[in-house]
Design a protein around this motif. Structure first.
Motif, PDB file in Angstrom:
ATOM      1  N   GLN A  45      -6.642  -8.299  11.293  1.00 22.99           N
ATOM      2  CA  GLN A  45      -5.570  -9.082  10.872  1.00 22.99           C
ATOM      3  C   GLN A  45      -4.242  -8.112  10.798  1.00 22.99           C
ATOM      4  O   GLN A  45      -4.464  -7.064  10.356  1.00 22.99           O
ATOM      5  CB  GLN A  45      -5.922  -9.455   9.223  1.00 22.99           C
ATOM      6  N   ARG A  46      -3.305  -8.838  10.791  1.00 21.08           N
ATOM      7  CA  ARG A  46      -1.869  -8.273  10.640  1.00 21.08           C
ATOM      8  C   ARG A  46      -0.872  -8.965  10.066  1.00 21.08           C
ATOM      9  O   ARG A  46      -0.827 -10.110  10.378  1.00 21.08           O
ATOM     10  CB  ARG A  46      -1.523  -7.711  12.184  1.00 21.08           C
ATOM     11  N   PRO A  47       0.041  -8.408   9.086  1.00 20.27           N
ATOM     12  CA  PRO A  47       0.978  -9.437   8.579  1.00 20.27           C
ATOM     13  C   PRO A  47       1.977  -9.590   9.738  1.00 20.27           C
ATOM     14  O   PRO A  47       2.217  -8.929  10.620  1.00 20.27           O
ATOM     15  CB  PRO A  47       1.775  -8.598   7.377  1.00 20.27           C
ATOM     16  N   ALA A  48       2.303 -10.963   9.395  1.00 23.98           N
ATOM     17  CA  ALA A  48       3.574 -11.631  10.618  1.00 23.98           C
ATOM     18  C   ALA A  48       4.698 -10.912  10.673  1.00 23.98           C
ATOM     19  O   ALA A  48       5.483 -10.762  11.541  1.00 23.98           O
ATOM     20  CB  ALA A  48       3.685 -12.974  10.504  1.00 23.98           C
ATOM     21  N   GLU A  49       5.065 -10.244   9.233  1.00 25.72           N
ATOM     22  CA  GLU A  49       6.469  -9.557   9.330  1.00 25.72           C
ATOM     23  C   GLU A  49       6.444  -8.120   9.721  1.00 25.72           C
ATOM     24  O   GLU A  49       7.424  -7.429   9.903  1.00 25.72           O
ATOM     25  CB  GLU A  49       6.626  -9.242   7.790  1.00 25.72           C
ATOM     26  N   VAL A  50       5.480  -7.577  10.599  1.00 27.28           N
ATOM     27  CA  VAL A  50       5.450  -6.189  11.025  1.00 27.28           C
ATOM     28  C   VAL A  50       6.549  -6.219  12.135  1.00 27.28           C
ATOM     29  O   VAL A  50       6.435  -7.342  12.944  1.00 27.28           O
ATOM     30  CB  VAL A  50       4.006  -5.844  11.598  1.00 27.28           C
ATOM     31  N   ASN A  51       7.566  -5.368  12.149  1.00 25.57           N
ATOM     32  CA  ASN A  51       8.416  -5.329  13.205  1.00 25.57           C
ATOM     33  C   ASN A  51       8.145  -4.802  14.599  1.00 25.57           C
ATOM     34  O   ASN A  51       8.074  -3.663  14.998  1.00 25.57           O
ATOM     35  CB  ASN A  51       9.512  -4.411  12.461  1.00 25.57           C
ATOM     36  N   GLN A  52       7.556  -5.847  15.405  1.00 26.88           N
ATOM     37  CA  GLN A  52       7.020  -5.258  16.620  1.00 26.88           C
ATOM     38  C   GLN A  52       8.176  -4.769  17.557  1.00 26.88           C
ATOM     39  O   GLN A  52       7.743  -3.649  18.209  1.00 26.88           O
ATOM     40  CB  GLN A  52       6.313  -6.384  17.328  1.00 26.88           C
ATOM     41  N   PRO A  53       9.449  -5.364  17.732  1.00 29.23           N
ATOM     42  CA  PRO A  53      10.233  -4.486  18.575  1.00 29.23           C
ATOM     43  C   PRO A  53      10.696  -3.534  18.282  1.00 29.23           C
ATOM     44  O   PRO A  53      10.882  -2.522  19.028  1.00 29.23           O
ATOM     45  CB  PRO A  53      11.539  -5.622  18.434  1.00 29.23           C
ATOM     46  N   ILE A 104      13.302   3.106   8.865  1.00 29.97           N
ATOM     47  CA  ILE A 104      13.630   1.514   8.829  1.00 29.97           C
ATOM     48  C   ILE A 104      12.285   0.805   8.471  1.00 29.97           C
ATOM     49  O   ILE A 104      12.272   0.025   7.727  1.00 29.97           O
ATOM     50  CB  ILE A 104      14.379   1.470  10.169  1.00 29.97           C
ATOM     51  N   GLU A 105      11.233   1.216   9.331  1.00 28.30           N
ATOM     52  CA  GLU A 105      10.149   0.533   9.409  1.00 28.30           C
ATOM     53  C   GLU A 105       9.501   0.853   7.706  1.00 28.30           C
ATOM     54  O   GLU A 105       8.904  -0.489   7.362  1.00 28.30           O
ATOM     55  CB  GLU A 105       8.952   1.166  10.210  1.00 28.30           C
ATOM     56  N   TRP A 106       9.712   1.688   7.168  1.00 27.62           N
ATOM     57  CA  TRP A 106       9.045   1.922   5.906  1.00 27.62           C
ATOM     58  C   TRP A 106       9.904   1.122   4.823  1.00 27.62           C
ATOM     59  O   TRP A 106       9.301   0.375   3.934  1.00 27.62           O
ATOM     60  CB  TRP A 106       9.191   3.440   5.446  1.00 27.62           C
ATOM     61  N   ALA A 107      11.157   0.893   4.965  1.00 26.16           N
ATOM     62  CA  ALA A 107      11.985   0.050   4.160  1.00 26.16           C
ATOM     63  C   ALA A 107      11.603  -1.246   4.402  1.00 26.16           C
ATOM     64  O   ALA A 107      11.543  -2.022   3.176  1.00 26.16           O
ATOM     65  CB  ALA A 107      13.517   0.402   4.537  1.00 26.16           C
ATOM     66  N   GLU A 108      11.129  -1.707   5.532  1.00 27.29           N
ATOM     67  CA  GLU A 108      10.863  -3.074   5.476  1.00 27.29           C
ATOM     68  C   GLU A 108       9.514  -3.423   4.968  1.00 27.29           C
ATOM     69  O   GLU A 108       9.026  -4.435   4.647  1.00 27.29           O
ATOM     70  CB  GLU A 108      11.025  -3.548   7.265  1.00 27.29           C
ATOM     71  N   GLY A 109       8.375  -2.094   5.230  1.00 26.83           N
ATOM     72  CA  GLY A 109       7.158  -2.407   4.912  1.00 26.83           C
ATOM     73  C   GLY A 109       6.974  -2.477   3.345  1.00 26.83           C
ATOM     74  O   GLY A 109       6.258  -3.179   2.964  1.00 26.83           O
ATOM     75  N   HIS A 111       8.963  -3.704   1.443  1.00 32.09           N
ATOM     76  CA  HIS A 111       9.480  -4.902   1.066  1.00 32.09           C
ATOM     77  C   HIS A 111       8.260  -6.106   1.185  1.00 32.09           C
ATOM     78  O   HIS A 111       8.094  -7.024   0.446  1.00 32.09           O
ATOM     79  CB  HIS A 111      10.976  -5.543   1.897  1.00 32.09           C
ATOM     80  N   PHE A 112       7.769  -6.034   2.584  1.00 37.09           N
ATOM     81  CA  PHE A 112       6.820  -7.156   2.923  1.00 37.09           C
ATOM     82  C   PHE A 112       5.230  -6.693   2.616  1.00 37.09           C
ATOM     83  O   PHE A 112       4.808  -7.876   2.492  1.00 37.09           O
ATOM     84  CB  PHE A 112       6.952  -7.509   4.366  1.00 37.09           C
ATOM     85  N   PRO A 114       3.731  -3.956   0.597  1.00 34.31           N
ATOM     86  CA  PRO A 114       3.684  -2.582  -0.204  1.00 34.31           C
ATOM     87  C   PRO A 114       2.380  -2.102  -0.282  1.00 34.31           C
ATOM     88  O   PRO A 114       1.433  -2.748  -0.342  1.00 34.31           O
ATOM     89  CB  PRO A 114       4.210  -2.974  -1.400  1.00 34.31           C
ATOM     90  N   PRO A 115       2.420  -0.645  -0.085  1.00 39.21           N
ATOM     91  CA  PRO A 115       1.075   0.120  -0.115  1.00 39.21           C
ATOM     92  C   PRO A 115       0.124  -0.326  -1.267  1.00 39.21           C
ATOM     93  O   PRO A 115      -0.924  -0.283  -1.266  1.00 39.21           O
ATOM     94  CB  PRO A 115       1.470   1.337  -0.042  1.00 39.21           C
ATOM     95  N   GLN A 116       0.869  -0.481  -2.368  1.00 40.65           N
ATOM     96  CA  GLN A 116       0.089  -0.661  -3.851  1.00 40.65           C
ATOM     97  C   GLN A 116      -0.782  -2.008  -3.946  1.00 40.65           C
ATOM     98  O   GLN A 116      -1.528  -2.268  -4.675  1.00 40.65           O
ATOM     99  CB  GLN A 116       0.816  -0.321  -4.942  1.00 40.65           C
ATOM    100  N   SER A 117      -0.320  -2.922  -2.969  1.00 33.30           N
ATOM    101  CA  SER A 117      -0.831  -4.434  -3.153  1.00 33.30           C
ATOM    102  C   SER A 117      -1.604  -4.941  -2.055  1.00 33.30           C
ATOM    103  O   SER A 117      -2.138  -5.995  -2.185  1.00 33.30           O
ATOM    104  CB  SER A 117       0.259  -5.251  -3.496  1.00 33.30           C
ATOM    105  N   THR A 118      -1.218  -4.131  -0.832  1.00 36.24           N
ATOM    106  CA  THR A 118      -2.178  -4.899   0.204  1.00 36.24           C
ATOM    107  C   THR A 118      -3.013  -3.702   0.936  1.00 36.24           C
ATOM    108  O   THR A 118      -2.226  -2.602   1.129  1.00 36.24           O
ATOM    109  CB  THR A 118      -1.079  -5.364   1.283  1.00 36.24           C
ATOM    110  N   ALA A 119      -4.148  -4.221   1.659  1.00 30.45           N
ATOM    111  CA  ALA A 119      -4.951  -3.039   2.320  1.00 30.45           C
ATOM    112  C   ALA A 119      -4.093  -2.770   3.636  1.00 30.45           C
ATOM    113  O   ALA A 119      -4.236  -1.581   4.052  1.00 30.45           O
ATOM    114  CB  ALA A 119      -6.166  -3.875   2.563  1.00 30.45           C
ATOM    115  N   TYR A 120      -3.348  -3.687   4.323  1.00 28.56           N
ATOM    116  CA  TYR A 120      -2.812  -3.235   5.544  1.00 28.56           C
ATOM    117  C   TYR A 120      -1.609  -2.249   4.975  1.00 28.56           C
ATOM    118  O   TYR A 120      -1.465  -1.430   5.801  1.00 28.56           O
ATOM    119  CB  TYR A 120      -2.284  -4.586   6.150  1.00 28.56           C
ATOM    120  N   GLY A 121      -1.041  -2.676   3.903  1.00 29.69           N
ATOM    121  CA  GLY A 121       0.127  -1.536   3.572  1.00 29.69           C
ATOM    122  C   GLY A 121      -0.360  -0.307   3.314  1.00 29.69           C
ATOM    123  O   GLY A 121       0.252   0.608   3.660  1.00 29.69           O
ATOM    124  N   THR A 122      -1.403  -0.132   2.652  1.00 31.81           N
ATOM    125  CA  THR A 122      -2.111   1.249   2.517  1.00 31.81           C
ATOM    126  C   THR A 122      -2.149   1.917   3.653  1.00 31.81           C
ATOM    127  O   THR A 122      -2.016   3.003   3.827  1.00 31.81           O
ATOM    128  CB  THR A 122      -3.511   1.079   1.793  1.00 31.81           C
TER     129      THR A 122
END
Lengths: 187, 69
Positions: A45-53, A104-109, A111-112, A114-122
């Protein structure tokens, strides 16, 4: 039985390289563990907000930095100090650009996902943070090989310091080759 | 002279390897964004294929077996 002195000197580069590869292998295992964690905690699984470009753009920047590092090392091996300096400086610039992309990725990450609330973020912040730390140390190593003392060694035909630091830089690139699809593309 | 030619040849090789890596990276991106599910086996293979030229031509892993190369 004592090893003849000339044999010892002849084997020195091979022994140095073996030591460096063992270090790279052991460091690589840490990346493998973190990459495995992504699949264990989040599956594919992957969040849709990940900035692929942006992920692709910084991947290209890092690959380009590897090209210039290779050119720098090759020039050093042939005693071309001017070309070596020029290429390593470009490598350092591209490495810094890569880090700017990660910021820049971290700033977006944050927001969309955060490491403390999602496993993907962690997993995302741990993996990219661990990798960015390697980029920072790689940049420091590249700055060190530009110091005048190293260049005196180059002029005397000893480019082991350059070879070791550039190999480490390529390793950071290899790690990213696996991190990019794992975090940005797998679904 | 031969030494200079050898240096130029090696520098050109760097561009070829970079070109191959670019192609792999873009194919990877197309597969990752085009195939919305079940893309992981393809991406895994492409990542291994992409890592190999770096290990072989940039990091000279073969020197572990043949130190003179």
């Amino acid at each position: 039985m004592a090893i003849p002195q000339d044999r010892h000197v002849e084997d020195r580069p091979a022994i140095n390289r073996l030591g460096l590869w063992l270090f790279i292998l052991s460091d690589g295992f840490l990346f493998v563990v973190l990459l495995t964690t992504r699949f264990y905690m989040q599956g594919v699984q992957r969040p849709a907000e990940v900035n692929q470009p942006l992920g692709l753009a910084i991947s290209i920047v890092l690959l380009l930095s590897s090209l210039f590092a290779y050119r720098g090392e090759t020039a050093a091996a042939y005693g071309d100090v001017k070309r070596f300096r020029r290429n390593i400086l470009v490598t350092i610039g591209l490495g810094a650009l890569f880090l700017a992309g990660v910021v820049i990725e971290w700033a977006e990450g944050f927001h969309f996902f955060p490491p403390q609330s999602t496993a993907y973020g962690t997993v995302f912040f741990t993996l990219t943070g661990f990798h960015a730390f390697h980029v920072v140390t790689g940049l420091l190593a590249l700055v060190i090989i530009l110091l005048p003392g190293q260049q005196k060694r180059l002029q005397s035909g000893n480019h082991w310091g350059v070879e070791a630091m550039v190999k480490y830089w390529h390793f950071v690139d290899v790690a990213w080759v696996f991190i990019f699809p794992t975090l940005y593309l797998v679904s | 002279m031969a030494r200079k030619g050898d240096l130029q040849r090696k520098l050109r090789l760097g561009y070829v390897v970079f070109g191959v890596l670019m192609v792999i990276e873009i194919v990877e991106y197309v597969v990752g964004t085009g195939l919305r599910s079940g893309n992981w086996p393809y991406l895994g293979i492409l990542a291994i294929v992409g890592a190999w030229p770096i290990l072989r031509y940039f990091m000279h892993i073969q020197q572990l077996r043949k130190p003179k190369e």
